[in-house]
Write a protein that holds these residues in place. Structure first.
Motif, PDB file in Angstrom:
ATOM      1  N   GLU A  82       0.812  -1.226   0.000  1.00 21.67           N
ATOM      2  CA  GLU A  82       0.000   0.000   0.000  1.00 21.67           C
ATOM      3  C   GLU A  82       0.840   1.267   0.000  1.00 21.67           C
ATOM      4  O   GLU A  82       0.564   2.205  -0.763  1.00 21.67           O
ATOM      5  CB  GLU A  82      -0.941   0.010   1.212  1.00 21.67           C
ATOM      6  CG  GLU A  82      -2.204  -0.811   1.009  1.00 21.67           C
ATOM      7  CD  GLU A  82      -3.175  -0.661   2.170  1.00 21.67           C
ATOM      8  OE1 GLU A  82      -4.202   0.038   1.987  1.00 21.67           O
ATOM      9  OE2 GLU A  82      -2.909  -1.214   3.248  1.00 21.67           O
ATOM     10  N   ILE A  85       2.412   1.910  -3.365  1.00 24.95           N
ATOM     11  CA  ILE A  85       1.409   2.329  -4.357  1.00 24.95           C
ATOM     12  C   ILE A  85       1.025   3.783  -4.126  1.00 24.95           C
ATOM     13  O   ILE A  85       0.880   4.577  -5.077  1.00 24.95           O
ATOM     14  CB  ILE A  85       0.180   1.407  -4.296  1.00 24.95           C
ATOM     15  CG1 ILE A  85       0.570  -0.017  -4.711  1.00 24.95           C
ATOM     16  CG2 ILE A  85      -0.932   1.932  -5.201  1.00 24.95           C
ATOM     17  CD1 ILE A  85      -0.526  -1.045  -4.504  1.00 24.95           C
ATOM     18  N   SER A  86       0.848   4.153  -2.865  1.00 20.02           N
ATOM     19  CA  SER A  86       0.503   5.547  -2.539  1.00 20.02           C
ATOM     20  C   SER A  86       1.622   6.495  -2.970  1.00 20.02           C
ATOM     21  O   SER A  86       1.357   7.594  -3.486  1.00 20.02           O
ATOM     22  CB  SER A  86       0.246   5.685  -1.036  1.00 20.02           C
ATOM     23  OG  SER A  86      -0.878   4.927  -0.644  1.00 20.02           O
ATOM     24  N   LYS A  89       1.429   6.951  -6.662  1.00 16.40           N
ATOM     25  CA  LYS A  89       0.332   7.862  -7.003  1.00 16.40           C
ATOM     26  C   LYS A  89       0.781   9.304  -6.831  1.00 16.40           C
ATOM     27  O   LYS A  89       0.526  10.158  -7.699  1.00 16.40           O
ATOM     28  CB  LYS A  89      -0.883   7.576  -6.105  1.00 16.40           C
ATOM     29  CG  LYS A  89      -2.034   8.557  -6.322  1.00 16.40           C
ATOM     30  CD  LYS A  89      -3.180   8.281  -5.371  1.00 16.40           C
ATOM     31  CE  LYS A  89      -4.288   9.320  -5.567  1.00 16.40           C
ATOM     32  NZ  LYS A  89      -5.439   9.090  -4.646  1.00 16.40           N
ATOM     33  N   PHE A 114      -9.780  -0.034  -5.704  1.00 23.24           N
ATOM     34  CA  PHE A 114      -8.387   0.282  -6.030  1.00 23.24           C
ATOM     35  C   PHE A 114      -8.304   1.429  -7.024  1.00 23.24           C
ATOM     36  O   PHE A 114      -7.548   2.391  -6.831  1.00 23.24           O
ATOM     37  CB  PHE A 114      -7.680  -0.953  -6.596  1.00 23.24           C
ATOM     38  CG  PHE A 114      -6.240  -0.714  -6.972  1.00 23.24           C
ATOM     39  CD1 PHE A 114      -5.228  -0.953  -6.058  1.00 23.24           C
ATOM     40  CD2 PHE A 114      -5.886  -0.244  -8.236  1.00 23.24           C
ATOM     41  CE1 PHE A 114      -3.889  -0.739  -6.391  1.00 23.24           C
ATOM     42  CE2 PHE A 114      -4.569  -0.026  -8.580  1.00 23.24           C
ATOM     43  CZ  PHE A 114      -3.566  -0.272  -7.653  1.00 23.24           C
ATOM     44  N   THR A 117      -9.227   4.788  -5.543  1.00 29.44           N
ATOM     45  CA  THR A 117      -8.349   5.203  -4.447  1.00 29.44           C
ATOM     46  C   THR A 117      -6.955   5.578  -4.935  1.00 29.44           C
ATOM     47  O   THR A 117      -6.366   6.554  -4.447  1.00 29.44           O
ATOM     48  CB  THR A 117      -8.217   4.076  -3.401  1.00 29.44           C
ATOM     49  OG1 THR A 117      -9.512   3.699  -2.944  1.00 29.44           O
ATOM     50  CG2 THR A 117      -7.371   4.524  -2.213  1.00 29.44           C
ATOM     51  N   TYR A 118      -6.430   4.826  -5.909  1.00 32.35           N
ATOM     52  CA  TYR A 118      -5.031   4.998  -6.292  1.00 32.35           C
ATOM     53  C   TYR A 118      -4.828   5.523  -7.715  1.00 32.35           C
ATOM     54  O   TYR A 118      -3.687   5.607  -8.172  1.00 32.35           O
ATOM     55  CB  TYR A 118      -4.288   3.673  -6.128  1.00 32.35           C
ATOM     56  CG  TYR A 118      -4.278   3.162  -4.717  1.00 32.35           C
ATOM     57  CD1 TYR A 118      -3.493   3.763  -3.746  1.00 32.35           C
ATOM     58  CD2 TYR A 118      -5.084   2.088  -4.349  1.00 32.35           C
ATOM     59  CE1 TYR A 118      -3.494   3.302  -2.441  1.00 32.35           C
ATOM     60  CE2 TYR A 118      -5.101   1.606  -3.049  1.00 32.35           C
ATOM     61  CZ  TYR A 118      -4.295   2.218  -2.092  1.00 32.35           C
ATOM     62  OH  TYR A 118      -4.319   1.762  -0.801  1.00 32.35           O
ATOM     63  N   SER A 119      -5.887   5.858  -8.411  1.00 26.93           N
ATOM     64  CA  SER A 119      -5.754   6.390  -9.778  1.00 26.93           C
ATOM     65  C   SER A 119      -4.739   7.549  -9.792  1.00 26.93           C
ATOM     66  O   SER A 119      -4.707   8.363  -8.877  1.00 26.93           O
ATOM     67  CB  SER A 119      -7.114   6.881 -10.261  1.00 26.93           C
ATOM     68  OG  SER A 119      -7.008   7.402 -11.558  1.00 26.93           O
TER      69      SER A 119
END
Length: 426
Positions: A82, A85-86, A89, A114, A117-119
């Motif tokens: 997570e 990934i953040s 982003k 997902f 939230t992470y686009s």
């Protein structure tokens, strides 16, 4: 702006602690091949940047078109990924209209929200005919690379039917990987032996034009393989893979990982002549030749040689010295006037006689320079006060005694890790 200010503003690089750089390089190559398969003409305008903006990025005329994060964690729990990934982003906001891909080696249970939230980050999908999946296991990547190559040759070189044979696909993959891996190895070595902003500058400047890949794909490779250069590149990739496996198995981190990485950096800087001499120095019974497939299989370093022998020695001892000035470039520890040299000898005590015999015969045949300097060779489990004392007597003994270096053999001993002086142990 001053040079040091520019360097300080360059993106951070993770190459300095990149134990799995071979896998990451293969993933980068897979994406490049996918772009070539999609559009040959447009791909010729692209370039691959390694470990600067992200783990790798695709550029068009210097503009970032996609950023890629590669994670080969043991965990298949989404929570382990997570934060990365953040971060990706957040990083993507610096590059408008840039795609952001996240690559994993394990199948994850991705949350339903997902995409919202992470686009714009998306999980990268691999073409595993007849389906596609959002992960690529380490054991799958070579096969996926060769499938991508098969697609390229079928689409763009349909008359060259020999290019889709299994053997030719393997040659192609290794030569294409070599373009990426040589670049990464050079970066890895230079960065390990530098610090701070210099690391970022090294990674930022390293780009690979897609035209280099296209040249390999368009050429006939038959005359380019099965030579020393080809096997040299495979051995260097193998060393990187064995190192990554060792780091993962022993969960190496921080200072200990950096210590071993510096050793690998020195090995990675060797050319063909240097690598052959190094193989002979850590495995004195080897010939250190690999100009044919048979010689490569017989004389190259194996996984056990490195993971059970050399890497374990590096791991269990304090950081070694390194002498790059001699005919044989080698690591050593010096204590009370005596030099201790690492080997990859990992056999047990029952093999002492045969090992010592091969060391003496191999040293005479291949003139392994450092062995004549009355040193002590570090092994996993074998101890011998003199390598000559456990060599069988008789005709062989007389033959050895005629050698000009005979008396030096008597001064060379073997010592196991457990019997080393405590001053050079961790």
């Amino acid at each position: 702006m001053a040079k040091n200010e520019i360097e300080a503003k360059l993106p951070h690089t993770a190459v300095a602690v990149w134990g799995g750089y071979i896998y990451q390089g293969k993933i980068a190559l897979y994406h490049c091949l996918s772009l070539i398969l999609k559009n040959l003409i447009e791909s010729a305008k692209l370039s691959l940047q390694l470990d600067s903006i992200d783990d790798f990025a695709i550029l068009l005329n210097g503009e970032c078109k996609s950023i890629h994060q590669v994670k080969a964690y043991k965990s298949d729990d989404f929570s382990s990924y997570e934060s990365a990934i953040s971060e990706q982003k957040e990083k993507s906001t610096k590059y408008p209209n840039c795609e952001a891909f996240f690559h994993v080696s394990k199948m994850l249970k991705v949350p339903e929200k997902f995409s919202t939230t992470y686009s714009p980050v998306v999980m990268y999908r691999y073409n595993k005919t007849p389906t596609s999946e959002e992960y690529c296991a380490l054991s799958e990547i070579d096969n996926l690379l060769e499938n991508a190559l098969r697609g390229i040759y079928t689409k763009y070189h349909s008359t060259d039917t020999h290019k889709v044979s299994n053997e030719y696909l393997s040659w192609s993959r290794n030569l294409l990987e070599d373009i990426v891996v040589k670049k990464v190895i050079a970066m890895h070595s230079e960065i390990q032996l530098s610090t701070g902003a210099v690391q970022r500058q090294v990674a930022n400047r390293e780009k690979i034009e897609f035209t280099q890949f296209l040249e390999i794909l368009s050429n006939d490779l038959t005359s380019a393989v099965l030579c020393e250069d080809y096997f040299f590149s495979i051995i260097m990739k193998d060393i990187g893979s064995y190192f990554a496996n060792f780091c993962e198995e022993h969960d190496l981190q921080g200072a200990e990982l950096s210590k071993l990485s510096r050793c690998i950096a020195e090995i990675n800087r060797l050319d063909i002549i240097g690598l052959k001499a190094f193989i002979c120095s850590i495995l004195p019974d080897k010939k250190g030749r690999f100009s044919s497939l048979t010689e490569y299989k017989d004389e190259a370093i194996t996984s056990d040689d490195l993971q059970l022998g050399l890497f374990r020695i590096f791991h269990e001892l304090i950081e070694s010295n390194y002498d790059a000035s001699g005919k044989v470039k080698n690591f050593y520890w010096r204590l009370e006037g005596k030099n201790y040299y690492p080997t990859a000898i990992h056999q047990g005590p029952s093999s002492a006689g045969s090992i010592c015999k091969r060391i003496v015969e191999g040293s005479i045949k291949h003139d392994v320079e450092f062995l004549y300097e009355s040193g002590t060779l570090i092994t996993l489990d074998i101890n011998a006060e003199s390598i000559y004392s456990v060599v069988c007597v008789g005709a062989r003994s007389e033959q050895h005694q005629e050698h000009s270096k005979f008396n030096k053999f008597k001064e060379i001993s073997l010592i196991s890790i457990s019997n080393l002086p405590k001053e050079i142990k961790k």
